[in-house]
Write an enzyme that holds these catalytic residues in place. Structure first.
Site, PDB file in Angstrom:
ATOM      1  N   HIS A   1      33.954   5.426 134.768  1.00  0.00           N
ATOM      2  CA  HIS A   1      33.809   5.658 133.368  1.00  0.00           C
ATOM      3  C   HIS A   1      33.587   7.085 132.978  1.00  0.00           C
ATOM      4  O   HIS A   1      33.192   7.434 131.719  1.00  0.00           O
ATOM      5  CB  HIS A   1      33.123   4.767 132.532  1.00  0.00           C
ATOM      6  CG  HIS A   1      33.707   3.397 132.479  1.00  0.00           C
ATOM      7  ND1 HIS A   1      34.291   2.882 131.604  1.00  0.00           N
ATOM      8  CD2 HIS A   1      33.373   2.100 133.406  1.00  0.00           C
ATOM      9  CE1 HIS A   1      34.735   1.475 131.914  1.00  0.00           C
ATOM     10  NE2 HIS A   1      34.286   1.163 132.979  1.00  0.00           N
TER      11      HIS A   1
ATOM     12  N   LYS B   1      29.889   8.498 116.926  1.00  0.00           N
ATOM     13  CA  LYS B   1      29.968   8.272 118.389  1.00  0.00           C
ATOM     14  C   LYS B   1      28.570   8.551 119.095  1.00  0.00           C
ATOM     15  O   LYS B   1      27.692   9.229 118.348  1.00  0.00           O
ATOM     16  CB  LYS B   1      30.849   9.174 119.182  1.00  0.00           C
ATOM     17  CG  LYS B   1      30.882  10.680 119.018  1.00  0.00           C
ATOM     18  CD  LYS B   1      31.856  11.501 119.347  1.00  0.00           C
ATOM     19  CE  LYS B   1      33.469  11.181 118.804  1.00  0.00           C
ATOM     20  NZ  LYS B   1      34.393  10.490 119.731  1.00  0.00           N
ATOM     21  N   ARG B   2      28.217   8.156 120.220  1.00  0.00           N
ATOM     22  CA  ARG B   2      26.920   8.763 120.750  1.00  0.00           C
ATOM     23  C   ARG B   2      26.676  10.232 120.426  1.00  0.00           C
ATOM     24  O   ARG B   2      27.717  10.943 120.563  1.00  0.00           O
ATOM     25  CB  ARG B   2      26.765   8.459 122.167  1.00  0.00           C
ATOM     26  CG  ARG B   2      26.566   6.779 122.340  1.00  0.00           C
ATOM     27  CD  ARG B   2      25.305   6.102 121.756  1.00  0.00           C
ATOM     28  NE  ARG B   2      24.047   6.819 122.390  1.00  0.00           N
ATOM     29  CZ  ARG B   2      23.047   6.151 123.039  1.00  0.00           C
ATOM     30  NH1 ARG B   2      23.307   4.789 123.118  1.00  0.00           N
ATOM     31  NH2 ARG B   2      22.146   6.688 123.749  1.00  0.00           N
TER      32      ARG B   2
ATOM     33  N   LYS C   1      30.165  16.046 123.263  1.00  0.00           N
ATOM     34  CA  LYS C   1      30.972  15.306 122.329  1.00  0.00           C
ATOM     35  C   LYS C   1      31.297  16.447 121.123  1.00  0.00           C
ATOM     36  O   LYS C   1      31.858  16.369 120.461  1.00  0.00           O
ATOM     37  CB  LYS C   1      30.794  14.314 121.876  1.00  0.00           C
ATOM     38  CG  LYS C   1      30.627  13.148 122.867  1.00  0.00           C
ATOM     39  CD  LYS C   1      30.004  11.633 122.475  1.00  0.00           C
ATOM     40  CE  LYS C   1      30.035  10.756 123.669  1.00  0.00           C
ATOM     41  NZ  LYS C   1      31.238   9.927 123.839  1.00  0.00           N
TER      42      LYS C   1
ATOM     43  N   THR D   1      37.298   5.425 122.851  1.00  0.00           N
ATOM     44  CA  THR D   1      38.013   4.221 122.280  1.00  0.00           C
ATOM     45  C   THR D   1      37.767   4.451 120.921  1.00  0.00           C
ATOM     46  O   THR D   1      38.754   3.904 120.191  1.00  0.00           O
ATOM     47  CB  THR D   1      37.392   3.015 122.949  1.00  0.00           C
ATOM     48  OG1 THR D   1      35.860   3.157 122.726  1.00  0.00           O
ATOM     49  CG2 THR D   1      38.092   2.866 124.257  1.00  0.00           C
TER      50      THR D   1
ATOM     51  N   LYS E   1      40.521   3.357 117.855  1.00  0.00           N
ATOM     52  CA  LYS E   1      40.320   2.698 116.514  1.00  0.00           C
ATOM     53  C   LYS E   1      40.561   3.399 115.205  1.00  0.00           C
ATOM     54  O   LYS E   1      41.031   2.714 114.338  1.00  0.00           O
ATOM     55  CB  LYS E   1      38.568   2.251 116.661  1.00  0.00           C
ATOM     56  CG  LYS E   1      38.279   1.067 117.692  1.00  0.00           C
ATOM     57  CD  LYS E   1      36.833   1.157 117.921  1.00  0.00           C
ATOM     58  CE  LYS E   1      36.625   0.700 119.358  1.00  0.00           C
ATOM     59  NZ  LYS E   1      35.188   0.752 119.744  1.00  0.00           N
TER      60      LYS E   1
HETATM   61  C1  GL4 Z   1      32.342   5.929 128.948  1.00  0.00           C
HETATM   62  C2  GL4 Z   1      33.231   7.088 128.318  1.00  0.00           C
HETATM   63  O1  GL4 Z   1      32.184   8.221 128.001  1.00  0.00           O
HETATM   64  C3  GL4 Z   1      34.008   6.897 127.351  1.00  0.00           C
HETATM   65  O2  GL4 Z   1      34.985   7.965 127.006  1.00  0.00           O
HETATM   66  C4  GL4 Z   1      35.078   5.904 127.725  1.00  0.00           C
HETATM   67  O3  GL4 Z   1      35.859   5.519 126.619  1.00  0.00           O
HETATM   68  C5  GL4 Z   1      34.100   4.540 127.845  1.00  0.00           C
HETATM   69  C6  GL4 Z   1      34.684   3.232 128.368  1.00  0.00           C
HETATM   70  O4  GL4 Z   1      35.761   3.729 129.533  1.00  0.00           O
HETATM   71  O5  GL4 Z   1      33.287   4.895 128.953  1.00  0.00           O
HETATM   72  N1  GL4 Z   1      31.576   6.168 129.930  1.00  0.00           N
HETATM   73  C7  GL4 Z   1      30.185   5.913 129.968  1.00  0.00           C
HETATM   74  S1  GL4 Z   1      29.386   5.851 130.999  1.00  0.00           S
HETATM   75  N2  GL4 Z   1      30.043   5.421 128.673  1.00  0.00           N
HETATM   76  C8  GL4 Z   1      31.057   5.671 127.794  1.00  0.00           C
HETATM   77  O6  GL4 Z   1      31.316   5.327 126.663  1.00  0.00           O
END
Ligand code: GL4
Length: 823
Positions: A367, A558-559, A564, A666, A670
């Site tokens: 990921h 988002k985080r 980002k 994701t 959304k």
């Molecule tokens: C993440 C990615 O940063 C994010 O882009 C992705 O959509 C998500 C799910 O696959 O996984 N990887 C990590 S670690 N945290 C995330 O949110």
């Protein structure tokens, strides 16, 4: 969807809705010990929750015996994080009884929405990775794929974020303090999980050398199930979350010495394993407790998987035909040596047979490519905590490298790059390498990301195993992320094209011709406006700030992470501010810029950017020239239930990471699904969103992933952009000189320095001007509401690909080799 339609016809019968009101009253008394005449919302929420849950238990048991009888292959999704958010509305939506329930609750004197607000989010994850796991559970069970989530029931989930004087403060999230009606605790099931000790050799009766793990410290794992109803409820699955319980034995030697408290100490300490979720997203905190959590999940889960398997099989040889295990990132990758240990040390298999079973059972999803997130564990630590696993890892590596050396003779550099053991800077175990070697399939989460894995991060592995690394683009469940969170738009869509879209998102394409219909556009705009009004009320309640629903709602939720680039968004806001100040009568598109997101508690720079957002907001919102044209707010404590309010109200979705760094995203899906237009880089799944919605319906800007890589190689000079762009220079100087922090002029120097003096790793300076231009195009389009709404419709209409139903079917057919049951 005939199944769903059938269900909704006799829904009263199936779910005994005629008895629901009485059951709520009964549960008020019997379970909660409350007077049913009380008007406490919280009690009624709980009584309703129990009454809803009990209606599903029967269906859940039926589903489980279906799986059992058909001997269906099962999928186990192992994840250290799940982010289900609230359950009440999700259960009601998937049961198809929202309207009926609303009536019943009204008869009791409440609105469904106010009871919904009583529920505390289950925040058992950090962000996208955990939410993806929850979307996949919804999609598996909704499509009759026998799947289970396995994870940890943390006492404390992701921290509660509050903003005090502009700064993030963390408070612990004691989410189960008042109980959680969705949990079914299995007090009678306990598995023993071992730690420490040593690996001992002995000879079995045939004279073979064998290993056993002895002198261990043991902790018990107790399961807690939460039901996961599929849409239409033909199937109900569950996620099984483990809690640590102290082992039943006292430490006898301490006890005999009369040290009762000392003997209890170890028992109490062992329960700490499942106390708290590590709050880092994409950052490895190499703590022993974290590795303990990982092994705790894996060991308990495999005992459970094998127990279930052995009820129907006499030999473990057929395990890969009956069980598929998906590793959600490397966090549960210790499962690979654990299964080897069980097969060899407990079930007596030889290495080759065990390894074959193992590698046909596991698949691994990567990921992230961020180096700071890639897990490596010091050999010392892993060897002390899990001595037998360390031996097995060495042996896996020895055999693996033998194979690589045979294919690439003499290429020692390649061997050291591919080794599961990193040698430089003290030996460490590379969990990604272990996961690749021990899995039959590895996947990235968007086309670009998977390509980067094949050609960059895992290039050596791709050359060695050319068919192993693939792509499965992420998706989101349309039930929660459109149907449930956006009733206004859902209603309109269903009226126009029928209800099938929620289980076949490609159907949304039937909206395309409606984008040319002005009556439909008006209805669409009204639905969006209604959502913006609702959000405005929420913002007023949360941060005591009025925002105007007729302005462009520009959102980045988002985080908080430097890659980002929330900072780039702030730089745009400051530029707009300057333009208004320079020319107060200028004709500009009124905007409300909203931010939300948590920073890891130890991530200094991310926290400073939160502070900067809040200080910029303070200056902008107080300025009379700016009034009515630009407003900025940071909404504290972004979480799933907040996302459900934010997403439906967005006009513009900010997806502006440095290209090549966001694996997928994701949130981008959304927002677009709910009719927001995206401004973004060609990163992660944005690339595929552009392909689906058309380049003319999205605002793409900035460096591409290969250009970022090329610039890093050839030398990137952020100062050049500063010197050649007066507007950018002014923004940077304002941040650096303390314009936004008059009482503490140097407060934001670290932000300034990171761009100007420390190389601007995320290349904000290079992307500033292209971003400003893309934002200007946004402004221009928003003034033409007819065109904007047209594009909003086309965005939603073309999001079919990004349903998690599609992702899950790709996993099912291409990786797990399971078919939907009963089709
Ligand atoms: C993440 C990615 O940063 C994010 O882009 C992705 O959509 C998500 C799910 O696959 O996984 N990887 C990590 S670690 N945290 C995330 O949110």
């Amino acid at each position: 969807m005939s199944r769903v339609c059938k269900m909704s016809k006799n829904v009263r019968e199936v779910f005994r809705l005629d008895e629901l009101k009485d059951d709520i009253r009964r549960n008020m008394v019997a379970l909660l010990g409350n007077d049913p005449r009380s008007k406490r919302k919280f009690s009624y929420y709980n009584a309703l929750a129990y009454s809803v849950r009990e209606r599903l238990v029967d269906l859940w048991m039926r589903t489980q015996s279906d799986y059992y009888d058909s001997m269906a292959k099962r999928v186990y999704y192992l994840s250290m994080e799940f982010l289900p958010g609230r359950f009440l509305m999700n259960y009601l939506t998937n049961m198809g009884i929202v309207d009926e329930c609303r009536e019943i609750v009204a008869e009791l004197g409440f609105s469904l929405e106010e009871l919904e607000e009583e529920e505390w989010d289950a925040g058992l994850g950090n962000g996208g990775l955990g939410r993806l796991a929850s979307c996949y559970l919804d999609s598996m069970v909704s499509q009759n794929i026998p799947g289970y989530g396995y994870g940890i029931l943390y006492d404390y989930g992701i921290f509660y974020q509050s903003i005090v004087n502009g700064n993030q403060e963390e408070r612990c999230d004691n989410w189960r303090r008042h109980g959680c009606p969705w949990e079914i605790t299995r007090l009678d099931t306990l598995y023993e999980v071992k730690f420490y000790g040593r690996s001992e050799t002995y000879y079995d009766s045939d004279g073979n050398v064998r290993f056993r793990w002895v002198d261990t410290e043991n902790v018990m794992a107790m399961p807690c199930d939460i039901l996961i109803p599929g849409y239409g409820c033909s199937h109900v699955s569950n996620m099984r979350l483990w809690t640590a319980q102290s082992s039943r034995e006292f430490n006898l030697s301490d006890f005999n010495r009369g040290d009762y408290i000392g003997a209890m100490h170890g028992k109490v300490m062992s329960e700490n394993i499942t106390k708290v979720l590590y709050p880092n997203d994409q950052f490895l905190q190499g703590m022993e407790l974290r590795l303990k959590q990982q092994y705790f999940l894996v060991s308990a889960t495999f005992q459970d998987i094998l127990r279930r398997y052995l009820k129907q099989h006499t030999s473990l040889a057929a395990l890969p035909e009956a069980v598929a295990v998906q590793l959600n990132d490397t966090h549960p990758a210790i499962a690979i040596p654990e299964l080897m240990r069980l097969l060899m040390d407990v079930y007596g298999m030889g290495w080759d047979v065990a390894w074959d079973i193992c590698t046909r059972t596991f698949a691994y999803t990567n990921h992230t490519v961020l180096p700071e997130a890639l897990e490596t564990w010091p050999v010392d630590l892993l060897g002390r905590l899990l001595p037998r696993h360390m031996q097995i890892i060495y042996e896996i590596n020895r055999r693996f490298l033998e194979g690589v050396a045979a294919t690439f003779p003499g290429d020692t550099e390649r061997l050291s790059r591919m080794s599961v053991i990193q040698e430089e800077g003290g030996q460490r175990v590379r969990m990604a390498n272990l996961a690749i070697v021990g899995s039959h399939t590895v996947n990235g989460v968007a086309a670009l990301h998977s390509n980067i894995l094949q050609t960059g991060l895992f290039r050596d592995f791709h050359e060695y195993y050319p068919r192993k690394i693939r792509n499965v683009t992420n998706g989101v469940t349309p039930r929660r992320w459109l149907m449930q969170c956006n009733p206004a738009l859902s209603r309109l869509i269903t009226q126009s094209i029928g209800p099938e879209w929620c289980c076949n998102l490609e159907k949304l394409r039937e909206l395309v011709p409606l984008a040319e219909d002005s009556a439909f556009r008006d209805a669409w705009a009204r639905a969006k406006l209604e959502n913006k009004r609702l959000l405005s009320r929420y913002v007023l309640r949360k941060v005591q700030m009025g925002i105007n629903p007729n302005t462009l709602f520009d959102m980045q939720f988002k985080r908080m992470h430097e890659y980002k680039r929330q900072l780039l968004n702030v730089m745009h806001v400051i530029s707009l501010f300057n333009r208004i100040k320079d020319n107060p009568s200028a004709d500009i598109t009124p905007r409300t810029v909203l931010f939300g997101g948590k920073a890891a508690p130890g991530y200094y720079q991310a926290k400073l950017i939160i502070r900067l957002i809040n200080e910029v907001a303070r200056v902008v919102n107080a300025d009379a020239d700016v009034a009515g044209r630009l407003r900025v707010a940071f909404l504290p404590n972004y979480c799933i239930s907040q996302a459900e309010k934010v997403v439906p109200a967005a006009d513009l979705s900010e997806q502006i990471s440095t290209a090549g760094m966001e694996a997928s995203g994701t949130g981008n899906m959304k927002f677009a699904l709910n009719g927001a237009l995206t401004i973004g880089t060609l990163d992660g799944a944005n690339v595929e969103i552009m392909e689906e919605v058309g380049a003319e319906n999205i605002f793409i800007f900035g460096l591409k992933a290969h250009e970022v890589a090329e610039k890093r190689r050839s030398g990137y000079n952020p100062r050049e952009f500063y010197e050649n762009d007066a507007e950018l220079r002014r923004v940077m100087d304002m941040i650096g000189s303390g314009f936004f922090s008059p009482d503490e002029r140097g407060l934001f120097s670290p932000v300034y320095d990171s761009l100007m003096h420390h190389g601007d790793y995320y290349m904000l300076m290079a992307d500033y001007r292209p971003y400003m231009e893309a934002q200007a195009a946004v402004d221009a389009l928003y003034l033409d509401q007819d065109q904007w709404v047209r594009k909003s419709i086309l965005n939603a209409a073309n999001m079919g690909k990004f349903s998690s139903d599609r992702s899950v079917m790709e996993y099912a057919r291409g990786i797990w080799h399971v078919e939907p049951l009963g089709k």
